[in-house]
Design an enzyme around this catalytic site. Structure first.
Site, PDB file in Angstrom:
ATOM      1  N   ASN A   1       4.494  -2.273   8.482  1.00 40.26           N
ATOM      2  CA  ASN A   1       4.542  -0.914   7.958  1.00 40.26           C
ATOM      3  C   ASN A   1       5.966  -0.359   8.133  1.00 40.26           C
ATOM      4  OD1 ASN A   1       3.579   1.721   7.104  1.00 40.26           O
ATOM      5  ND2 ASN A   1       1.556   1.055   7.768  1.00 40.26           N
ATOM      6  N   THR A   2       6.141   0.927   7.930  1.00 39.05           N
ATOM      7  CA  THR A   2       7.466   1.559   8.068  1.00 39.05           C
ATOM      8  C   THR A   2       7.825   1.726   9.545  1.00 39.05           C
ATOM      9  OG1 THR A   2       6.468   3.748   8.001  1.00 39.05           O
ATOM     10  CG2 THR A   2       7.189   2.829   5.901  1.00 39.05           C
TER      11      THR A   2
ATOM     12  N   LYS B   1      -2.803  -4.333   9.488  1.00 41.79           N
ATOM     13  CA  LYS B   1      -1.401  -4.015   9.203  1.00 41.79           C
ATOM     14  C   LYS B   1      -0.748  -3.398  10.430  1.00 41.79           C
ATOM     15  CE  LYS B   1       1.559  -1.859   5.716  1.00 41.79           C
ATOM     16  NZ  LYS B   1       1.587  -1.316   4.353  1.00 41.79           N
TER      17      LYS B   1
ATOM     18  N   GLY C   1       1.653  11.344   4.898  1.00 36.74           N
ATOM     19  CA  GLY C   1       0.478  11.724   5.681  1.00 36.74           C
ATOM     20  C   GLY C   1      -0.842  11.446   4.974  1.00 36.74           C
ATOM     21  N   PHE C   2      -0.941  10.271   4.351  1.00 38.01           N
ATOM     22  CA  PHE C   2      -2.211   9.846   3.730  1.00 38.01           C
ATOM     23  C   PHE C   2      -2.762  10.892   2.754  1.00 38.01           C
ATOM     24  CE2 PHE C   2      -3.698   6.842   7.430  1.00 38.01           C
ATOM     25  CZ  PHE C   2      -2.754   5.902   7.044  1.00 38.01           C
TER      26      PHE C   2
ATOM     27  N   LYS D   1      -2.152   5.061  -4.044  1.00 40.13           N
ATOM     28  CA  LYS D   1      -3.088   5.430  -2.981  1.00 40.13           C
ATOM     29  C   LYS D   1      -4.500   5.628  -3.504  1.00 40.13           C
ATOM     30  CE  LYS D   1       0.421   7.770  -0.146  1.00 40.13           C
ATOM     31  NZ  LYS D   1       0.352   7.306   1.247  1.00 40.13           N
TER      32      LYS D   1
ATOM     33  N   ALA E   1       0.834  -1.208   0.000  1.00 41.06           N
ATOM     34  CA  ALA E   1       0.000   0.000   0.000  1.00 41.06           C
ATOM     35  C   ALA E   1       0.865   1.253   0.000  1.00 41.06           C
ATOM     36  CB  ALA E   1      -0.904   0.004   1.221  1.00 41.06           C
TER      37      ALA E   1
ATOM     38  N   GLY F   1      12.518  -0.096   3.322  1.00 40.22           N
ATOM     39  CA  GLY F   1      13.608  -0.595   2.492  1.00 40.22           C
ATOM     40  C   GLY F   1      14.562  -1.477   3.276  1.00 40.22           C
TER      41      GLY F   1
ATOM     42  N   SER G   1       0.436   3.441  10.194  1.00 40.76           N
ATOM     43  CA  SER G   1       1.244   4.465   9.543  1.00 40.76           C
ATOM     44  C   SER G   1       1.690   5.481  10.588  1.00 40.76           C
ATOM     45  CB  SER G   1       0.449   5.154   8.434  1.00 40.76           C
ATOM     46  OG  SER G   1       0.279   4.273   7.353  1.00 40.76           O
TER      47      SER G   1
ATOM     48  N   ASN H   1       2.545   8.588  10.187  1.00 37.67           N
ATOM     49  CA  ASN H   1       2.441  10.002   9.808  1.00 37.67           C
ATOM     50  C   ASN H   1       1.066  10.612  10.034  1.00 37.67           C
ATOM     51  OD1 ASN H   1       5.200  10.046   8.853  1.00 37.67           O
ATOM     52  ND2 ASN H   1       4.452   8.764   7.179  1.00 37.67           N
ATOM     53  N   THR H   2       0.182   9.874  10.676  1.00 37.16           N
ATOM     54  CA  THR H   2      -1.106  10.421  11.106  1.00 37.16           C
ATOM     55  C   THR H   2      -1.098  10.390  12.623  1.00 37.16           C
ATOM     56  OG1 THR H   2      -2.266   9.710   9.111  1.00 37.16           O
ATOM     57  CG2 THR H   2      -3.614  10.083  11.069  1.00 37.16           C
TER      58      THR H   2
ATOM     59  N   GLY I   1      11.615  -4.307   3.278  1.00 38.73           N
ATOM     60  CA  GLY I   1      12.973  -4.527   2.799  1.00 38.73           C
ATOM     61  C   GLY I   1      13.148  -5.583   1.736  1.00 38.73           C
TER      62      GLY I   1
ATOM     63  N   PHE J   1       1.792   3.030  -2.755  1.00 45.53           N
ATOM     64  CA  PHE J   1       2.294   3.363  -4.091  1.00 45.53           C
ATOM     65  C   PHE J   1       1.145   3.883  -4.945  1.00 45.53           C
ATOM     66  CE2 PHE J   1       3.479   2.735  -8.470  1.00 45.53           C
ATOM     67  CZ  PHE J   1       4.821   3.111  -8.507  1.00 45.53           C
TER      68      PHE J   1
ATOM     69  N   ASN K   1       9.462   8.403   4.423  1.00 45.45           N
ATOM     70  CA  ASN K   1       8.319   9.192   3.962  1.00 45.45           C
ATOM     71  C   ASN K   1       7.494   9.691   5.132  1.00 45.45           C
ATOM     72  OD1 ASN K   1       5.262   8.174   3.906  1.00 45.45           O
ATOM     73  ND2 ASN K   1       6.573   6.354   3.981  1.00 45.45           N
TER      74      ASN K   1
HETATM   75  C1  LIG Z   1       6.278   6.497   0.132  1.00 45.96           C
HETATM   76  C2  LIG Z   1       5.579   5.447   0.912  1.00 45.96           C
HETATM   77  C3  LIG Z   1       4.225   5.579   1.183  1.00 45.96           C
HETATM   78  C4  LIG Z   1       3.552   4.606   1.915  1.00 45.96           C
HETATM   79  N1  LIG Z   1       2.214   4.748   2.131  1.00 45.96           N
HETATM   80  C5  LIG Z   1       1.532   3.756   2.780  1.00 45.96           C
HETATM   81  C6  LIG Z   1       0.132   3.845   2.947  1.00 45.96           C
HETATM   82  O1  LIG Z   1      -0.525   4.774   2.476  1.00 45.96           O
HETATM   83  N2  LIG Z   1      -0.484   2.844   3.632  1.00 45.96           N
HETATM   84  C7  LIG Z   1       0.204   1.778   4.144  1.00 45.96           C
HETATM   85  O2  LIG Z   1      -0.411   0.900   4.739  1.00 45.96           O
HETATM   86  N3  LIG Z   1       1.534   1.663   3.992  1.00 45.96           N
HETATM   87  C8  LIG Z   1       2.214   2.631   3.321  1.00 45.96           C
HETATM   88  N4  LIG Z   1       3.565   2.511   3.142  1.00 45.96           N
HETATM   89  C9  LIG Z   1       4.278   1.348   3.739  1.00 45.96           C
HETATM   90  C10 LIG Z   1       4.482   0.215   2.750  1.00 45.96           C
HETATM   91  O3  LIG Z   1       3.237  -0.297   2.331  1.00 45.96           O
HETATM   92  C11 LIG Z   1       5.317  -0.924   3.366  1.00 45.96           C
HETATM   93  O4  LIG Z   1       4.586  -1.497   4.427  1.00 45.96           O
HETATM   94  C12 LIG Z   1       6.656  -0.455   3.891  1.00 45.96           C
HETATM   95  O5  LIG Z   1       7.218   0.520   3.038  1.00 45.96           O
HETATM   96  C13 LIG Z   1       7.662  -1.600   4.036  1.00 45.96           C
HETATM   97  O6  LIG Z   1       7.933  -2.204   2.791  1.00 45.96           O
HETATM   98  P1  LIG Z   1       9.222  -1.824   1.898  1.00 45.96           P
HETATM   99  O7  LIG Z   1      10.433  -1.915   2.785  1.00 45.96           O
HETATM  100  O8  LIG Z   1       9.224  -2.836   0.797  1.00 45.96           O
HETATM  101  O9  LIG Z   1       9.007  -0.452   1.388  1.00 45.96           O
HETATM  102  C14 LIG Z   1       4.258   3.474   2.411  1.00 45.96           C
HETATM  103  C15 LIG Z   1       5.627   3.348   2.145  1.00 45.96           C
HETATM  104  C16 LIG Z   1       6.297   4.310   1.409  1.00 45.96           C
HETATM  105  C17 LIG Z   1       7.763   4.128   1.126  1.00 45.96           C
END
Ligand SMILES: Cc1cc2nc3c(=O)[nH]c(=O)nc-3n(C[C@H](O)[C@H](O)[C@H](O)COP(=O)(O)O)c2cc1C
Length: 348
Positions: free
Chosen positions: A238-239, A209, A114-115, A66, A62, A260, A175, A177-178, A289, A64, A111
């Site tokens: 999530n991040t 999640k 912020g949705f 939105k 999620a 990442g 997330s 950022n909220t 990652g 990428f 990132n």
């Molecule tokens: C720019 C960006 C925006 C993201 N936006 C969302 C989001 O809107 N909703 C969500 O559940 N996760 C969001 N994520 C988190 C990713 O879905 C994923 O859980 C996280 O990046 C870990 O995977 P990765 O290491 O492969 O990036 C976002 C990640 C990035 C980098």
């Protein structure tokens, strides 16, 4: 254009601001310029999970897409599934730019978007417009607005709205950022939300999640709560708000969620812990990652039936999808594993 050619352009994309590059990528996808991967998936990669059939276990995470603006071209790149969203009830602009940063030296992203999204009505219209049947599985990821949120009201409303148009629904409470969102992972808050969502009545599998920053000792109760409330699975993760010592990029001090390569270890450890706790009672989706077949394989062996990536895709581009699938199939052959499903959780 082929996915390989599109990927060859990635170094060029890296010369512009990260969010501008992301906008170009979405525009190129929508214009049909990213190409498609017509080669059929190795049958060994097929996965039955959530009552759905996935041609391969690799999904786009999620965030990428939105606004569900490029679901079809993304599926055509060869993803087994695409998770659109996060969508919020009302449109919102997100945080001020810049809010998306590449940490090149670390193969990472920070990132604080912020949705930013066009809101539920637009999202539903986009899903309605998709040609059916789709060439892969579609997930819809939902979250709450920054202002005026009432999670116990908003999440059930969002889930009911998207469920008829998606194959599964993800409740995003992780997330960073909220403000306050991650507090919804507290046991009492989450119980109230999940009761209101009433997953068993929704008709589609519900995933929750989670954040990788949850304390290890919080996980057992969350797993039992999710099982008890009829949740089908967990996305881990999530991040992260953590900033590992190893980060070298000048951007490492930016506020927001880190994703990442530096997230791989922690998110996989949490996945393994969840698998030990849940056994086969929950479907686990491993995210964090993943940038190679070996990374994806590690997630599967730790307990993931499905794997998602975002940051790896942002660096590797469309050709990475095929490469990860080919590497994964080769690893299965090397290990004498007939079907990927047989490898789920073997190292948990
Ligand atoms: C720019 C960006 C925006 C993201 N936006 C969302 C989001 O809107 N909703 C969500 O559940 N996760 C969001 N994520 C988190 C990713 O879905 C994923 O859980 C996280 O990046 C870990 O995977 P990765 O290491 O492969 O990036 C976002 C990640 C990035 C980098």
């Amino acid at each position: 254009m082929t996915p390989a050619f599109a990927s060859a352009l990635m170094p060029l994309m890296r010369r512009v601001d990260a969010e501008t590059a992301h906008g170009w990528a979405l525009a190129a996808l929508r214009a049909g310029l990213a190409g498609r991967d017509a080669a059929p998936d190795d049958p060994a990669l097929a996965m039955e999970a959530l009552g759905l059939r996935f041609a391969n276990p690799l999904g786009l995470a999620a965030g990428f897409d939105k606004d569900a603006a490029a679901v079809l071209p993304l599926l055509r790149l060869g993803f087994g599934f695409v998770e659109a969203g996060t969508v919020t009830p009302r449109p919102q602009g997100g945080n001020p730019r810049p809010r998306l940063f590449r940490l090149e030296e670390d193969r990472a992203v920070i990132n604080r978007m912020g949705f930013n999204n066009a809101g539920l009505d637009s999202f539903l219209a986009r899903l309605r417009d998709l040609p059916r049947p789709l060439p892969g599985v579609l997930g819809a990821n939902v979250g709450v607005n920054k202002e005026g949120a009432e999670p116990e009201r908003d999440y059930p409303m969002l889930c009911r709205a998207v469920a008829p148009l998606a194959d599964y629904v993800t409740v995003n409470i992780s997330s960073p950022n909220t403000p306050g969102l991650r507090d919804l992972q507290g046991e009492d808050r989450l119980r109230a939300i999940l009761r209101a969502v009433d997953a068993p009545a929704l008709g589609k599998p519900v995933l929750v999640k989670l954040a990788p920053d949850l304390a290890d000792d919080a996980l057992p109760a969350l797993v039992e709560l999710c099982v008890g409330q009829g949740v089908a699975g967990l996305i881990i993760s999530n991040t992260t708000l953590a900033r590992p010592e190893t980060l070298r990029s000048p951007q490492r001090g930016e506020a927001g969620g880190l994703s990442g390569a530096p997230l791989l270890e922690r998110s996989t450890a949490m996945l393994r812990a969840a698998r030990r706790l849940a056994g086969p009672r929950l479907v686990l989706v491993g995210a964090g990652g993943v940038a190679s077949g070996a990374d994806a394989y590690a997630k599967v062996k730790a307990g993931a039936s499905l794997v998602q990536l975002y940051s790896g895709f942002a660096y590797g581009g469309p050709a990475l999808v095929r490469r990860i699938k080919d590497e994964l199939a080769a690893l299965l052959r090397r290990d004498g594993v007939a079907r990927l499903a047989d490898a789920v959780g073997v190292e948990a």
